[in-house]
Design an enzyme around this catalytic site. Structure first.
Site, PDB file in Angstrom:
ATOM      1  N   ASP A 243       0.826  -1.218   0.000  1.00  0.00           N
ATOM      2  CA  ASP A 243       0.000   0.000   0.000  1.00  0.00           C
ATOM      3  C   ASP A 243       0.855   1.260   0.000  1.00  0.00           C
ATOM      4  OD1 ASP A 243      -2.420   1.279  -0.182  1.00  0.00           O
ATOM      5  OD2 ASP A 243      -2.785   1.310   1.977  1.00  0.00           O
TER       6      ASP A 243
ATOM      7  N   LYS B  31       2.179   4.744  -1.043  1.00  0.00           N
ATOM      8  CA  LYS B  31       1.701   5.968  -1.691  1.00  0.00           C
ATOM      9  C   LYS B  31       2.066   7.120  -0.766  1.00  0.00           C
ATOM     10  CE  LYS B  31      -2.967   5.044   0.102  1.00  0.00           C
ATOM     11  NZ  LYS B  31      -4.390   4.866  -0.266  1.00  0.00           N
TER      12      LYS B  31
ATOM     13  N   ASN C 119       0.614   7.438   2.769  1.00  0.00           N
ATOM     14  CA  ASN C 119       1.018   6.491   3.813  1.00  0.00           C
ATOM     15  C   ASN C 119       2.453   6.686   4.274  1.00  0.00           C
ATOM     16  OD1 ASN C 119      -1.480   5.320   3.973  1.00  0.00           O
ATOM     17  ND2 ASN C 119      -0.995   3.581   2.671  1.00  0.00           N
TER      18      ASN C 119
ATOM     19  N   ASP D  27      -0.045   2.697   8.236  1.00  0.00           N
ATOM     20  CA  ASP D  27      -1.206   1.994   7.670  1.00  0.00           C
ATOM     21  C   ASP D  27      -0.796   0.656   7.065  1.00  0.00           C
ATOM     22  OD1 ASP D  27      -3.615   1.141   6.691  1.00  0.00           O
ATOM     23  OD2 ASP D  27      -4.168   3.075   5.823  1.00  0.00           O
TER      24      ASP D  27
ATOM     25  N   THR E 186      -3.758   0.809  -4.049  1.00  0.00           N
ATOM     26  CA  THR E 186      -4.302   1.973  -4.740  1.00  0.00           C
ATOM     27  C   THR E 186      -4.151   1.761  -6.241  1.00  0.00           C
ATOM     28  OG1 THR E 186      -3.692   3.379  -2.872  1.00  0.00           O
ATOM     29  CG2 THR E 186      -4.072   4.479  -4.988  1.00  0.00           C
TER      30      THR E 186
END
Length: 583
Positions: free
Chosen positions: A397, A399, A402, A415, A434
């Site tokens: 995850d 990005k 985060n 996260d 994402t």
């Protein structure tokens, strides 16, 4: 669907069932949660877009990738017949066929005399990089005099070797020459004597892998004395074992401070904290800045999760996994989880407060980052990944949202809802992430491992340098199709330097086995890339390197986060035992 294998398509067809709708019927309603994909016979109309679909159109396909709401309302223009398949069935087929293929390759390799006795993990790594290639009767597989950089294993059929007219068949093993030539020149013609299927080591493996592997394997011949085969096998063993090494991460002995931390937080209760401000909100709940009542200098981030939302979305296992992974993560580049609590309505995660703000907020305000700034934050992620991957954990995850800055300006991963412990040399099939950051193998349901994290690292670099990710479309499905076209189809802005572009493209290779970070030297290949030349990795690890952005942090109220409204929703008491979450 065009990327699927014929056997997978056949299984999908076998599992589809017919559905009929009359004229002006509603098939899909915008905003509803969908789990079905349809192939139709007839014509439909979308109320969101003035569009008449041709016969045999596929629609609703996003639903088979993950749980999502419909983005358009679709009604019939005439009586139509549809063929449907649901997400769970589709994903089961993809996972099962992937596992069956891997198992078949493994069993076949074990049955070839040349490979008998190799360790299971070595065979697994070899099976991962094999590609199935088909040849018709009379077709040349190898031409005498050509340069050789590929290793073949005959899995079906027979071939003719013109050099000595000997026939090789499946289970005889390898058909690779060039042993006598220092320049890897093929010394014989190898021609299909009937329909032949070969398992081939990818011709486009990076040079440091393919040339090494093929040179070692070229000595393994079925018409040489057994002692020579054993000698070749030892070379093969060392070559293949370097394909996907178990990542290593140097970690000193367990610091005493972690023992002291555990003892301190074990005795705390929810009532020991005051809420100061809100750091973030989402569908899951909120993140509040809290203060220890007995010591106002001690502040933390309290992630508050709604039990009802967790149960409704069936996220219990993800939440448990997030807790376990974060509690065991002791890295300066990962946000610490100190303690968890729960009551009748919520779950609580007491975490390290990083008040420097989200990297996304800073990027949005600045538009883009300079090369040196991007290098620093990319390096922070590299260190976090090195730690996680050394423990067999995939993050999935990455990005800017985060990545949170601490008071010094160092970036930390936060996260871990999509993180998963998969071990080493294993794959997982869950579709998550994402859209702009999802790796091709995740979209294609081929199974993925830690190499998917290195893909996302390349995407992050591009976004930090330009302000936008390289792959982006008006909706997720269009984004996924753009991703499948590959990074070479993307035009790089001039502001991305040559070395940065080179690293991004090496991280975003379509084939996971070709990505930097997933080669024989692991993460060291990234750290030694020209773009990082002169970078002080040791200073970064020790925390002595000056960050490019020093945040202004003033307690008790944070100024580096967006403003959020108060949470007015008050979930009803948890009087349903089905809501309870083991935490």
């Amino acid at each position: 669907m065009k990327n699927l294998e014929l056997s997978q398509i056949q299984e999908i067809v076998d599992c589809m069932y017919p559905v009929e709708y009359g004229k002006d019927s509603c098939i899909i309603k915008e905003g509803d949660v969908g789990s079905l994909v349809y192939v139709m016979e007839g014509r439909t109309r979308s109320q969101t877009h003035p569009y008449q679909a041709p016969r045999e159109e596929v629609f609703g396909e996003l639903a088979i990738l993950y749980n999502c709401t419909r983005t358009a309302t679709v009604k019939t223009l005439t009586n139509v017949k549809l063929w449907a398949i649901d997400r769970q069935c589709f994903q089961t087929i993809m996972m099962r066929t992937g596992l069956i293929k891997q198992t078949e390759y493994m069993e076949f390799l074990k049955s070839v005399p040349t490979f008998q006795g190799l360790q299971e993990d070595i065979l697994s790594k070899l099976a991962d990089v094999l590609e199935e290639t088909h040849y018709e009767d009379g077709e040349y597989i190898i031409r005498q005099g050509a340069r050789g950089d590929t290793f073949f294993i005959i899995s079906k059929g027979k071939v003719s070797i013109q050099h000595n007219y000997r026939l090789l068949s499946a289970r005889d093993g390898a058909a690779n020459t060039g042993k006598d030539s220092p320049e890897d020149i093929r010394t014989a013609n190898v021609i299909a004597a009937e329909a032949v299927t070969c398992l081939v080591i990818d011709r486009e493996l990076p040079q440091d892998q393919s040339s090494n592997i093929c040179k070692q394997m070229s000595g393994v011949r079925m018409d040489v004395p057994s002692q020579d085969v054993e000698s070749g096998l030892s070379l093969l063993l060392s070559a293949v074992s370097s394909l996907n090494p178990v990542p290593t991460f140097s970690l000193s002995s367990w610091p005493d401070r972690y023992e002291a931390e555990n003892a301190f937080f074990f005795n705390l209760n929810l009532a020991d904290f005051n809420i100061i401000d809100t750091l973030g909100v989402g569908g899951f709940g909120r993140v509040e800045l809290v203060q220890l009542k007995s010591d106002e200098n001690k502040t933390f981030a309290m992630k508050i999760l709604k039990k009802r939302h967790i149960v409704d979305t069936r996220q219990q296992e993800h939440i448990r996994s997030e807790k376990l992974i974060m509690q065991e993560a002791h890295s300066d580049f990962i946000v610490r989880l100190y303690r968890t609590f729960k009551d009748s309505k919520y779950l609580y995660m007491l975490m390290e407060a990083c008040l420097g703000g989200e990297l996304w907020t800073i990027l949005r305000d600045r538009g883009s980052f300079e090369d040196s700034t991007t290098r620093f934050y990319t390096a922070c992620v590299v260190e976090a990944f090195a730690y996680l991957h050394s423990k067999g954990i995939i993050y999935r995850d990455l990005k800017p949202e985060n990545l949170i800055l601490d008071h010094r300006g160092y970036a930390k991963l936060v996260d871990f809802g999509f993180a998963k412990k998969i071990g080493f040399g294993k794959k997982t099939w869950t579709f998550c992430g994402t859209p702009e950051y999802v790796a091709p193998e995740i979209i294609l349901n081929k199974g993925h491992d830690i190499s998917a994290d290195y893909w996302s690292l390349g995407i992050l670099m591009f976004e930090l340098l330009t302000g936008s990710p390289p792959f982006s479309g008006p909706d997720p499905m269009k984004t996924y199709n753009i991703i499948l076209r590959g990074i070479d189809m993307i035009e790089f802005p001039k502001k991305i330097t040559k070395n940065a572009a080179n690293l991004i493209k090496k991280l975003c290779r379509d084939n996971p086995s070709e990505r930097l970070g997933n080669l024989k030297n692991g993460v060291k290949d990234i750290q030694k890339h020209k773009w990082f030349e002169g970078f002080n990795w040791e200073g970064l690890k020790k925390g002595t390197l000056t960050p490019p952005i020093i945040p202004t942090v003033s307690l008790p109220s944070p100024h580096n986060f967006d403003n959020f409204p108060e949470d007015k929703e008050d979930p009803p008491p948890d009087d349903n035992s089905g809501w309870d979450v083991d935490f």
